[in-house]
Write a protein that holds these residues in place. Structure first.
Motif, PDB file in Angstrom:
ATOM      1  N   ARG A   1      -0.667  -7.057   9.162  1.00  0.00           N
ATOM      2  CA  ARG A   1      -1.924  -5.952   8.783  1.00  0.00           C
ATOM      3  C   ARG A   1      -2.077  -5.508   7.366  1.00  0.00           C
ATOM      4  NH1 ARG A   1      -1.906   0.062  10.963  1.00  0.00           N
ATOM      5  NH2 ARG A   1      -3.896   0.446  11.412  1.00  0.00           N
ATOM      6  N   MET A   2      -3.281  -5.842   7.044  1.00  0.00           N
ATOM      7  CA  MET A   2      -3.249  -5.617   5.348  1.00  0.00           C
ATOM      8  C   MET A   2      -4.305  -4.479   5.005  1.00  0.00           C
ATOM      9  SD  MET A   2      -1.669  -8.435   4.600  1.00  0.00           S
ATOM     10  CE  MET A   2      -2.243  -8.715   2.851  1.00  0.00           C
ATOM     11  N   VAL A   3      -4.255  -4.178   3.975  1.00  0.00           N
ATOM     12  CA  VAL A   3      -5.310  -3.144   3.511  1.00  0.00           C
ATOM     13  C   VAL A   3      -6.314  -3.910   2.334  1.00  0.00           C
ATOM     14  CG1 VAL A   3      -5.918  -1.130   2.113  1.00  0.00           C
ATOM     15  CG2 VAL A   3      -3.602  -1.226   3.650  1.00  0.00           C
ATOM     16  N   GLY A   4      -7.510  -3.901   2.888  1.00  0.00           N
ATOM     17  CA  GLY A   4      -8.495  -4.561   2.194  1.00  0.00           C
ATOM     18  C   GLY A   4      -9.806  -3.837   1.819  1.00  0.00           C
ATOM     19  N   LEU A   5     -10.834  -4.151   1.679  1.00  0.00           N
ATOM     20  CA  LEU A   5     -11.959  -3.518   1.175  1.00  0.00           C
ATOM     21  C   LEU A   5     -12.946  -3.406   2.488  1.00  0.00           C
ATOM     22  CD1 LEU A   5     -12.701  -4.566  -2.373  1.00  0.00           C
ATOM     23  CD2 LEU A   5     -11.562  -2.636  -1.405  1.00  0.00           C
ATOM     24  N   CYS A   6     -13.770  -2.114   2.882  1.00  0.00           N
ATOM     25  CA  CYS A   6     -14.504  -2.063   3.806  1.00  0.00           C
ATOM     26  C   CYS A   6     -15.793  -1.120   3.164  1.00  0.00           C
ATOM     27  CB  CYS A   6     -13.910  -1.346   5.000  1.00  0.00           C
ATOM     28  SG  CYS A   6     -14.719  -1.238   6.422  1.00  0.00           S
TER      29      CYS A   6
ATOM     30  N   TYR B   1       0.798  -1.080   0.035  1.00  0.00           N
ATOM     31  CA  TYR B   1      -0.054  -0.023   0.059  1.00  0.00           C
ATOM     32  C   TYR B   1       0.992   1.396   0.122  1.00  0.00           C
ATOM     33  CZ  TYR B   1      -3.403   3.564   1.466  1.00  0.00           C
ATOM     34  OH  TYR B   1      -4.026   4.962   1.543  1.00  0.00           O
ATOM     35  N   MET B   2       1.949   1.294   0.925  1.00  0.00           N
ATOM     36  CA  MET B   2       2.861   2.462   0.837  1.00  0.00           C
ATOM     37  C   MET B   2       3.424   2.714  -0.385  1.00  0.00           C
ATOM     38  SD  MET B   2       4.881   2.423   4.516  1.00  0.00           S
ATOM     39  CE  MET B   2       5.738   4.036   4.385  1.00  0.00           C
ATOM     40  N   ALA B   3       4.052   1.698  -0.932  1.00  0.00           N
ATOM     41  CA  ALA B   3       4.640   1.686  -2.270  1.00  0.00           C
ATOM     42  C   ALA B   3       3.745   2.307  -3.234  1.00  0.00           C
ATOM     43  CB  ALA B   3       5.258   0.291  -2.584  1.00  0.00           C
ATOM     44  N   ALA B   4       2.510   1.775  -3.409  1.00  0.00           N
ATOM     45  CA  ALA B   4       1.731   2.453  -4.392  1.00  0.00           C
ATOM     46  C   ALA B   4       1.378   3.976  -4.226  1.00  0.00           C
ATOM     47  CB  ALA B   4       0.430   1.469  -4.405  1.00  0.00           C
ATOM     48  N   CYS B   5       1.122   4.083  -2.825  1.00  0.00           N
ATOM     49  CA  CYS B   5       0.695   5.624  -2.496  1.00  0.00           C
ATOM     50  C   CYS B   5       2.001   6.605  -2.786  1.00  0.00           C
ATOM     51  CB  CYS B   5       0.609   5.771  -1.035  1.00  0.00           C
ATOM     52  SG  CYS B   5      -1.025   4.990  -0.577  1.00  0.00           S
ATOM     53  N   LEU B   6       3.318   6.034  -2.814  1.00  0.00           N
ATOM     54  CA  LEU B   6       4.291   6.900  -2.767  1.00  0.00           C
ATOM     55  C   LEU B   6       4.872   6.944  -4.259  1.00  0.00           C
ATOM     56  CD1 LEU B   6       6.056   6.459   0.564  1.00  0.00           C
ATOM     57  CD2 LEU B   6       4.729   8.068  -0.196  1.00  0.00           C
ATOM     58  N   THR B   7       5.016   5.652  -4.894  1.00  0.00           N
ATOM     59  CA  THR B   7       5.720   5.575  -6.091  1.00  0.00           C
ATOM     60  C   THR B   7       5.013   4.826  -7.190  1.00  0.00           C
ATOM     61  OG1 THR B   7       6.761   3.492  -5.274  1.00  0.00           O
ATOM     62  CG2 THR B   7       7.901   5.761  -5.011  1.00  0.00           C
TER      63      THR B   7
END
Ligand code: SAH
Length: 360
Positions: free
Chosen positions: A178-183, A27-33
């Motif tokens: 800890r993951m980023v998923g859908l909510c 998630y961080m990698a997508a947000c930043l780069t």
């Protein structure tokens, strides 16, 4: 800065719907780069997070003292006629420009040094080019692996905090990631069983609810720098905010429009970072054969490098207003409640080198 989902948020929702939840690091990698929507790929990333001003932008003294550190290291290396002076994440190029100006006290230094910059942001590359106008020869690399095969002096300020971290939580049922998923159709945090214990020295002592972070990207870069240095000679100096003693806790933070933000609220439109785990960087560097010094606080580093003397010299003969702004800058960089203690300095070198501020 509307509150509608960002383009990257829509992209991530599609990706997660198709392939399942992603790690915090992904998630961080997508947000930043992310190549089109990443924060660092947009216009003027440093301007957008605004008043979280970095040390080189607070005062020229910071970069100057780093320049003097580099000169002393080059002397200790036996003044090689060719070496790489590399900066990771040079921002606006201010620290390198100030360092080179101070390093001019040793004329052979600039002639011997090949200046190499690792920078992902096109807007910041342009700013670096402007700051280094007049410097004879510098170039960018895409990856630490592209460093030239020569002795190395590497410097980095507030670079490692921008590298992605994974987060693990100790639950009743063992470790989970800890993951980023859908909510509710948007992005939300969740947990996925980590399958046994994550590869962390801390794991055994963690109680239920504890969170630990690890950054494979940060450790990988430290290992590569250290491997170069161990093989070819040189040293690295890493300054950043973070912790010297491994701790538990969630340090992921987002800054948008000069304020802290929910890390999931505006992907690609907010700066994301995490505190640097200096013990992990030190271990990675040691594993690659470098001689690693104990981590010190930024205040100690700057004081040992002579910030008080430099400030007195700069203030000499100046008006009261200039003198008080110099004093304010010293306080900001070294004050225990400001940057002095939260920010740390880590250095490692090839064997047999003495490092200013770290070796008495
Ligand atoms: N050192 C500067 C800038 C700190 S901000 C200062 O102290 O002011 C972080 C810097 O690292 C920026 O230049 C950013 O574009 C760069 N950066 C962040 N992630 C990167 C990555 N994965 N690869 C290369 N550069 C990166």
């Amino acid at each position: 800065m509307s509150d509608a989902p960002t383009a990257l948020a829509a992209d991530l929702v599609r990706r997660i719907r198709a392939d399942g939840p992603i790690t915090i690091a992904d998630y961080m990698a997508a947000c930043l780069t992310h190549p089109t929507h990443g924060y660092y790929l947009g216009p003027d990333p440093l301007g957008r997070s605004g008043d979280f001003i970095t040390a080189p932008e607070i005062s020229q003294m910071f970069g100057e003292l780093i320049g003097l550190w580099c000169v002393a290291v080059w002397d200790a290396m036996g003044s090689p006629s060719r070496f790489a002076l590399a900066e990771l994440g040079p921002g606006r190029g201010t620290m390198m420009a100030d360092a080179l100006r101070a390093a001019a006290i040793r004329p052979g230094f600039a002639a011997a040094g090949e200046i190499v910059l690792l920078e992902v942001s096109p807007a910041l590359r342009a700013a670096q080019a402007a700051s280094l106008r007049g410097v004879a020869g510098f170039r960018w690399i895409e990856d630490v692996g592209d460093l030239p095969e020569v002795p190395l002096i590497a410097i980095a300020n507030e670079f490692f905090d921008a590298l992605p971290v994974r987060q693990f939580v100790r639950t009743d049922a063992g470790w989970a990631e800890r993951m980023v998923g859908l909510c509710d159709g948007g992005l939300g945090f969740g947990l996925r069983p980590a399958g046994g214990s994550p590869p962390l020295g801390l794991a055994a002592s963690a109680g239920v609810g504890a969170m630990v972070e690890m950054s494979p990207a940060a450790s990988g870069i430290a290992r590569m720098l250290a491997g170069r240095i161990a093989a070819l000679g040189g040293a690295a100096l890493i300054l950043d905010y973070g912790y010297a003693v491994p701790g538990f806790g969630d340090t992921l933070q987002a800054v948008r429009g000069h304020e802290y933000d929910d890390p999931l609220a505006h992907p690609g439109d907010a700066d994301l970072s995490a505190h640097v785990d200096f013990a992990a960087l030190a271990a990675a560097a040691a594993s690659a054969g470098a001689r690693v010094r104990p981590v010190i606080e930024q205040a100690a580093f700057l004081e040992r490098m002579g910030i008080a003397e430099r400030a007195a010299r700069l203030a000499d003969g100046k008006t009261g207003e200039t003198r008080s702004s110099i004093k304010a800058a010293v306080d900001r960089l070294t004050g225990p409640d400001q940057m002095g203690r939260l920010f740390k300095a880590l250095a490692f070198s090839s064997l047999g080198l003495s490092l200013p501020a770290f070796d008495s």
